[in-house]
Design a protein around this motif. Structure first.
Motif, PDB file in Angstrom:
ATOM      1  N   PRO A  41       0.807  -1.235   0.000  1.00 22.00           N
ATOM      2  CA  PRO A  41       0.000   0.000   0.000  1.00 22.00           C
ATOM      3  C   PRO A  41       0.836   1.279   0.000  1.00 22.00           C
ATOM      4  N   ASP A  42       2.055   1.215   0.530  1.00 24.52           N
ATOM      5  CA  ASP A  42       2.889   2.411   0.654  1.00 24.52           C
ATOM      6  C   ASP A  42       3.855   2.599  -0.512  1.00 24.52           C
ATOM      7  N   LYS A  43       3.791   1.689  -1.511  1.00 23.27           N
ATOM      8  CA  LYS A  43       4.725   1.775  -2.640  1.00 23.27           C
ATOM      9  C   LYS A  43       3.950   1.659  -3.950  1.00 23.27           C
ATOM     10  N   VAL A  44       4.299   2.515  -4.899  1.00 23.87           N
ATOM     11  CA  VAL A  44       3.701   2.456  -6.230  1.00 23.87           C
ATOM     12  C   VAL A  44       4.791   2.100  -7.230  1.00 23.87           C
ATOM     13  N   CYS A  45       4.542   1.062  -8.011  1.00 21.94           N
ATOM     14  CA  CYS A  45       5.455   0.657  -9.083  1.00 21.94           C
ATOM     15  C   CYS A  45       6.856   0.369  -8.542  1.00 21.94           C
ATOM     16  N   GLU A  46       6.994  -0.766  -7.880  1.00 18.21           N
ATOM     17  CA  GLU A  46       8.293  -1.160  -7.342  1.00 18.21           C
ATOM     18  C   GLU A  46       9.254  -1.559  -8.466  1.00 18.21           C
ATOM     19  N   SER A  47      10.493  -1.821  -8.099  1.00 19.40           N
ATOM     20  CA  SER A  47      11.506  -2.188  -9.094  1.00 19.40           C
ATOM     21  C   SER A  47      11.166  -3.533  -9.719  1.00 19.40           C
ATOM     22  N   PRO A  48      11.341  -3.684 -11.030  1.00 19.84           N
ATOM     23  CA  PRO A  48      11.067  -4.974 -11.683  1.00 19.84           C
ATOM     24  C   PRO A  48      12.197  -5.959 -11.415  1.00 19.84           C
ATOM     25  N   PRO A  49      11.894  -7.273 -11.509  1.00 22.99           N
ATOM     26  CA  PRO A  49      10.582  -7.870 -11.753  1.00 22.99           C
ATOM     27  C   PRO A  49       9.717  -7.869 -10.489  1.00 22.99           C
ATOM     28  N   TRP A  50       8.490  -7.417 -10.621  1.00 23.50           N
ATOM     29  CA  TRP A  50       7.629  -7.180  -9.462  1.00 23.50           C
ATOM     30  C   TRP A  50       7.393  -8.429  -8.616  1.00 23.50           C
ATOM     31  N   TYR A  51       7.232  -9.586  -9.262  1.00 23.57           N
ATOM     32  CA  TYR A  51       6.967 -10.803  -8.486  1.00 23.57           C
ATOM     33  C   TYR A  51       8.092 -11.103  -7.492  1.00 23.57           C
ATOM     34  N   ALA A  52       9.315 -10.721  -7.864  1.00 23.43           N
ATOM     35  CA  ALA A  52      10.453 -11.007  -6.991  1.00 23.43           C
ATOM     36  C   ALA A  52      10.411 -10.209  -5.695  1.00 23.43           C
ATOM     37  N   ASN A  53       9.627  -9.128  -5.676  1.00 21.32           N
ATOM     38  CA  ASN A  53       9.542  -8.298  -4.470  1.00 21.32           C
ATOM     39  C   ASN A  53       8.680  -8.939  -3.384  1.00 21.32           C
TER      40      ASN A  53
END
Length: 424
Positions: A117-129
């Motif tokens: 909720p506190d982050k928009v568009c994290e570093s890719p690849p998103w699934y790894a986050n």
């Protein structure tokens, strides 16, 4: 054989999931629907009964649930004896629901990537986050977790897998195109959760180009395509979930996602964004009240589920792929067309909810009969595509194939392909 499903989420997509599960309760068993607002679950059950959707008499029950509470979710899974959980709630819930499935052994299916909720568009690849960090736990415990089993992501991943498996020696480019060629008649509305919708477009647009992540701004890059049935459409390069698994699992150097937007949507979005009204960060009013602008905008916009009764027109989603076969250049288009009014008559939902809601039920049925019961975490392209696409065709989402000068139903193309490969 797995039976009994727990559906978490009671929005427009949840309504489709519940209707389709009811139509196949001979395979799926008991159906339980859970939401923070239990009244929404009761309304879905009433709709199922009014549509006479249950294939055979069976349990159809509503439950109140805060799915951020892992222990409460675990207890509900155990109480309902659900062996398959379909998560169509907020994208903020994925990790807590997945953890409850890990603790109970229930299979997990979702339709969208987890978001902080506190982050928009994290570093890719998103699934790894987030999700992929639980791969080892799923494998160790033998828990099936199918990620992104909606349409996009989901069906388009299966399109990609089928093309790579049967129709190309090498794929050079894959353009996933999503167009809503319909109208809801409102001044402005989003077709799914406004909060999630806007978060997709306020960050960096990430695409996979020349084998690396490439950043752009929203609405910076556009294209035009003359598409079957819906005609000439303008779409915009957009970041999207499926790029983040397809780029890891398939050897394709260029994978892009394109979404259609009208001039009116772009204008309203631009004004809201420029004013800071799409921010996920809290602000204080002059009265000292703390407000999240994005949540305020969500509160004043129409509920996406309310758009269904008057929606007209069609959706168009597909994969345009270019590459080679036996040293010869080849272009292939795999696509689906869905009618808003037809979907409303069947399930009380519009086509965008329908295209997102039918695939996870098909996935659940394949888990139930063992075909997709992987006992590990997978994205859809890692599973056999043909049984999934065949089942979807019988459940209301048929696929068409344009290859060369021919445009045909998928089942005809697969038959032709089989004959070509075997020489029969």
């Amino acid at each position: 054989m797995k039976k009994n499903i727990l559906i978490i989420g009671a929005g427009g997509v949840g309504q489709v999931v519940a209707h389709k599960a009811a139509q196949h309760n001979d395979v799926l068993g008991d159906i339980h629907i859970a939401s923070r607002t239990v009244e929404k679950c009761h309304r879905i059950i009433q709709s199922i009964l009014e549509h006479k959707a249950l294939k055979r008499p069976g349990i159809l029950a509503a439950h109140a649930l805060d799915a951020t509470d892992i222990s409460a979710t675990r207890a509900l899974i155990e109480r309902t004896r659900a062996q398959i959980v379909i998560n169509v709630g907020s994208a903020f819930l994925n990790m807590s629901i997945l953890e409850a499935c890990l603790e109970t052994g229930a299979a997990y299916i979702d339709t969208a990537i987890h978001e902080d909720p506190d982050k928009v568009c994290e570093s890719p690849p998103w699934y790894a986050n987030h999700e992929w960090q639980r791969k080892q736990a799923c494998k160790q415990r033998g828990v099936t977790a199918i990620l992104g089993a909606g349409f996009d992501p989901g069906v388009v991943n299966a399109y990609a897998a089928l093309a790579a498996e049967r129709y190309f020696d090498a794929i050079e480019s894959m353009d996933i195109i999503d167009v809503n060629a319909g109208s809801h008649g409102r001044y402005f509305a989003t077709n799914f959760d406004p909060e999630i919708n806007f978060r997709e477009f306020t960050g960096t647009v990430w695409s996979w180009q020349q084998g690396q992540w490439t950043p752009n701004r929203m609405f910076e890059v556009s294209r035009q395509d003359d598409l079957p049935v819906v005609g000439n459409q303008t779409t915009y390069l957009t970041g999207h979930d499926e790029l983040h698994s397809l780029s890891a699992n398939l050897d394709v150097p260029n994978i892009r996602f394109w979404m259609g937007f009208g001039a009116h949507y772009i204008n309203v979005f631009t004004v809201l964004n420029s004013l800071g009204l799409l921010s996920e960060k809290p602000v204080k009013t002059a009265e000292g009240l703390e407000v999240v602008p994005l949540k305020l905008v969500k509160a004043v916009l129409p509920d996406p589920a309310s758009l269904a009764p008057t929606y007209e027109g069609k959706t168009w989603i597909g994969n345009l792929m270019r590459g080679s076969w036996n040293g010869t250049p080849r272009e292939m288009l795999l696509y689906n067309i869905c009618d808003h009014a037809d979907c409303y008559r069947e399930t009380g939902s519009q086509a965008i909810s329908y295209t997102a809601g039918v695939p996870p039920v098909a996935a659940a049925m394949l888990v139930a009969d063992g075909t997709w019961d992987a006992h590990r975490m997978v994205n859809v392209e890692e599973l056999p595509p043909a049984p999934f696409l065949d089942l979807l065709g019988r459940m209301g989402l048929p696929t068409r194939v344009r290859l060369g000068d021919a445009d045909m139903p998928l089942e005809d193309a697969l038959g032709t392909d089989e004959e070509r490969r075997t020489g029969s």
